[in-house]
Write a protein that holds these residues in place. Sequence first.
Motif, mmCIF file in Angstrom:
data_model
loop_
_atom_site.group_PDB
_atom_site.id
_atom_site.type_symbol
_atom_site.label_atom_id
_atom_site.label_comp_id
_atom_site.label_asym_id
_atom_site.label_seq_id
_atom_site.Cartn_x
_atom_site.Cartn_y
_atom_site.Cartn_z
ATOM 1 N N LYS A 6 35.563 17.913 39.750
ATOM 2 C CA LYS A 6 35.637 18.717 40.976
ATOM 3 C C LYS A 6 35.544 20.199 40.656
ATOM 4 C CE LYS A 6 38.399 19.158 45.203
ATOM 5 N NZ LYS A 6 39.600 18.685 45.921
ATOM 6 N N LEU A 7 34.843 20.922 41.532
ATOM 7 C CA LEU A 7 34.743 22.372 41.427
ATOM 8 C C LEU A 7 35.808 23.032 42.276
ATOM 9 C CD1 LEU A 7 30.882 22.851 41.771
ATOM 10 C CD2 LEU A 7 32.229 23.423 39.762
ATOM 11 N N ASN A 8 36.405 24.082 41.752
ATOM 12 C CA ASN A 8 37.382 24.866 42.499
ATOM 13 C C ASN A 8 37.176 26.327 42.156
ATOM 14 O OD1 ASN A 8 39.541 25.676 44.047
ATOM 15 N ND2 ASN A 8 41.084 25.162 42.524
ATOM 16 N N ASN A 9 36.671 27.089 43.140
ATOM 17 C CA ASN A 9 36.352 28.500 42.919
ATOM 18 C C ASN A 9 35.391 28.684 41.752
ATOM 19 O OD1 ASN A 9 38.044 29.405 45.028
ATOM 20 N ND2 ASN A 9 39.832 29.302 43.683
ATOM 21 N N GLY A 10 34.440 27.775 41.657
ATOM 22 C CA GLY A 10 33.427 27.878 40.615
ATOM 23 C C GLY A 10 33.805 27.253 39.290
ATOM 24 N N ASN A 11 35.061 26.880 39.131
ATOM 25 C CA ASN A 11 35.516 26.270 37.886
ATOM 26 C C ASN A 11 35.612 24.754 38.041
ATOM 27 O OD1 ASN A 11 35.910 28.805 36.519
ATOM 28 N ND2 ASN A 11 37.765 29.065 37.762
ATOM 29 N N ALA A 12 35.045 24.026 37.095
ATOM 30 C CA ALA A 12 35.022 22.569 37.175
ATOM 31 C C ALA A 12 36.085 21.965 36.266
ATOM 32 C CB ALA A 12 33.643 22.040 36.785
ATOM 33 N N SER A 13 36.694 20.884 36.733
ATOM 34 C CA SER A 13 37.679 20.173 35.924
ATOM 35 C C SER A 13 37.744 18.720 36.373
ATOM 36 C CB SER A 13 39.065 20.829 36.052
ATOM 37 O OG SER A 13 39.486 20.833 37.409
ATOM 38 N N ILE A 14 38.377 17.902 35.559
ATOM 39 C CA ILE A 14 38.604 16.501 35.907
ATOM 40 C C ILE A 14 39.969 16.408 36.578
ATOM 41 C CG2 ILE A 14 38.873 14.156 35.001
ATOM 42 C CD1 ILE A 14 37.093 15.022 32.646
ATOM 43 N N VAL A 15 39.999 15.867 37.783
ATOM 44 C CA VAL A 15 41.232 15.825 38.560
ATOM 45 C C VAL A 15 41.495 14.407 39.051
ATOM 46 C CG1 VAL A 15 40.953 18.224 39.305
ATOM 47 C CG2 VAL A 15 40.051 16.376 40.722
ATOM 48 N N GLU A 16 42.719 14.186 39.508
ATOM 49 C CA GLU A 16 43.058 12.888 40.086
ATOM 50 C C GLU A 16 42.414 12.754 41.472
ATOM 51 O OE1 GLU A 16 44.655 10.316 38.707
ATOM 52 O OE2 GLU A 16 44.595 11.519 36.866
ATOM 53 N N ASN A 17 41.998 11.553 41.778
ATOM 54 C CA ASN A 17 41.351 11.284 43.053
ATOM 55 C C ASN A 17 42.397 10.941 44.114
ATOM 56 O OD1 ASN A 17 39.598 10.639 45.104
ATOM 57 N ND2 ASN A 17 38.917 8.719 44.200
ATOM 58 N N GLU A 18 42.501 11.762 45.150
ATOM 59 C CA GLU A 18 43.476 11.557 46.213
ATOM 60 C C GLU A 18 42.947 10.669 47.335
ATOM 61 O OE1 GLU A 18 45.969 15.735 46.114
ATOM 62 O OE2 GLU A 18 44.245 15.567 47.468
ATOM 63 N N TRP A 19 41.642 10.414 47.331
ATOM 64 C CA TRP A 19 41.009 9.749 48.459
ATOM 65 C C TRP A 19 40.632 8.310 48.118
ATOM 66 C CZ3 TRP A 19 40.613 11.883 53.252
ATOM 67 C CH2 TRP A 19 40.843 13.262 53.354
ATOM 68 N N THR A 20 40.914 7.402 49.055
ATOM 69 C CA THR A 20 40.511 6.005 48.936
ATOM 70 C C THR A 20 39.276 5.766 49.773
ATOM 71 O OG1 THR A 20 42.792 5.276 48.603
ATOM 72 C CG2 THR A 20 41.208 3.609 49.336
ATOM 73 N N VAL A 21 38.233 5.222 49.148
ATOM 74 C CA VAL A 21 37.009 4.906 49.880
ATOM 75 C C VAL A 21 37.143 3.519 50.500
ATOM 76 C CG1 VAL A 21 34.530 4.466 49.699
ATOM 77 C CG2 VAL A 21 35.559 6.365 48.439
ATOM 78 N N VAL A 22 36.940 3.451 51.801
ATOM 79 C CA VAL A 22 36.994 2.181 52.531
ATOM 80 C C VAL A 22 35.579 1.602 52.587
ATOM 81 C CG1 VAL A 22 37.437 1.095 54.766
ATOM 82 C CG2 VAL A 22 38.987 2.874 53.901
ATOM 83 N N SER A 23 35.451 0.350 52.171
ATOM 84 C CA SER A 23 34.142 -0.303 52.172
ATOM 85 C C SER A 23 34.033 -1.287 53.325
ATOM 86 C CB SER A 23 33.908 -1.039 50.850
ATOM 87 O OG SER A 23 33.918 -0.141 49.765
ATOM 88 N N LEU A 24 32.819 -1.515 53.744
ATOM 89 C CA LEU A 24 32.573 -2.523 54.766
ATOM 90 C C LEU A 24 32.713 -3.920 54.157
ATOM 91 C CD1 LEU A 24 29.385 -0.861 56.229
ATOM 92 C CD2 LEU A 24 31.456 -1.287 57.559
ATOM 93 N N GLY A 63 47.889 7.395 53.941
ATOM 94 C CA GLY A 63 47.126 7.991 52.853
ATOM 95 C C GLY A 63 45.796 8.548 53.322
ATOM 96 N N LYS A 64 45.122 9.214 52.396
ATOM 97 C CA LYS A 64 43.835 9.829 52.681
ATOM 98 C C LYS A 64 42.728 8.808 52.431
ATOM 99 C CE LYS A 64 45.343 14.494 51.412
ATOM 100 N NZ LYS A 64 45.069 15.678 50.553
ATOM 101 N N VAL A 65 41.924 8.566 53.460
ATOM 102 C CA VAL A 65 40.881 7.549 53.343
ATOM 103 C C VAL A 65 39.541 8.101 53.812
ATOM 104 C CG1 VAL A 65 42.434 5.582 53.537
ATOM 105 C CG2 VAL A 65 41.464 6.584 55.607
ATOM 106 N N ILE A 66 38.480 7.615 53.178
ATOM 107 C CA ILE A 66 37.113 7.966 53.551
ATOM 108 C C ILE A 66 36.471 6.714 54.109
ATOM 109 C CG2 ILE A 66 34.942 8.982 52.766
ATOM 110 C CD1 ILE A 66 36.406 10.082 50.336
ATOM 111 N N VAL A 67 36.107 6.756 55.382
ATOM 112 C CA VAL A 67 35.598 5.565 56.057
ATOM 113 C C VAL A 67 34.079 5.647 56.196
ATOM 114 C CG1 VAL A 67 37.753 5.233 57.326
ATOM 115 C CG2 VAL A 67 35.881 6.528 58.376
ATOM 116 N N PRO A 68 33.404 4.496 56.294
ATOM 117 C CA PRO A 68 31.956 4.509 56.514
ATOM 118 C C PRO A 68 31.606 5.167 57.849
ATOM 119 C CG PRO A 68 32.728 2.311 55.878
ATOM 120 C CD PRO A 68 33.946 3.134 56.178
#
Length: 205
Positions: A6-24, A63-68
Amino acid sequence: MSNLVKLNNGNASIVENEWTVVSLPASQVAERKQAGKVVLFKLTGEKTVSDEQIANTVIPATGKVIVPLSVFIARKTELQSRINTNEIGVWISTHEPLEQLIEQQADLNILPIIAVHVERFADGRIFSLGTLLRTRYGFKNELRAFGDVLRDQLFFLKRSGFDSYLIRADRNAAEALQSLKDFSSPYQGAADEARPAFSRYNRLS
């Protein structure tokens, strides 16, 4: 180890994923018999989503979810309270027209994250979608690429406006992180920097 770069203010790093992707859920593709054979019948050549799939999609209650996109459109009223608290993001496939999302959510910035799923790394439509979201539609929040995302694509995904990248589980996120430094100063303007190189540097100085 996390596979999210993930980029943050132009700086990239490896971060924990807070989002769950919901699949069909899986569904049978519509079939039509011709000349004694069963052939797959698709008008667009792409996967279609049935009403049954949308209704049966399981969305975590917290929680934080990403839906189709199809689920977001059909079940927006049900999700509205969580949209208001920034718990709902949307993911789209590369074959889905952005207009479908715009028609349902004119102000995209109410969404904390939009993710684009690429099924095959050779599918270049993800770059166009990122550019359109950042430029034409003015999306300012997190723009994520996921699916068949490889190291060699990250620099160009960044140029297209993406600022987070979920690397394939069988690939090394640390190596992918370094790819964002493959080129020091691109010549062309793009979504991440509209000015071309000749307008960024004074050759006389």
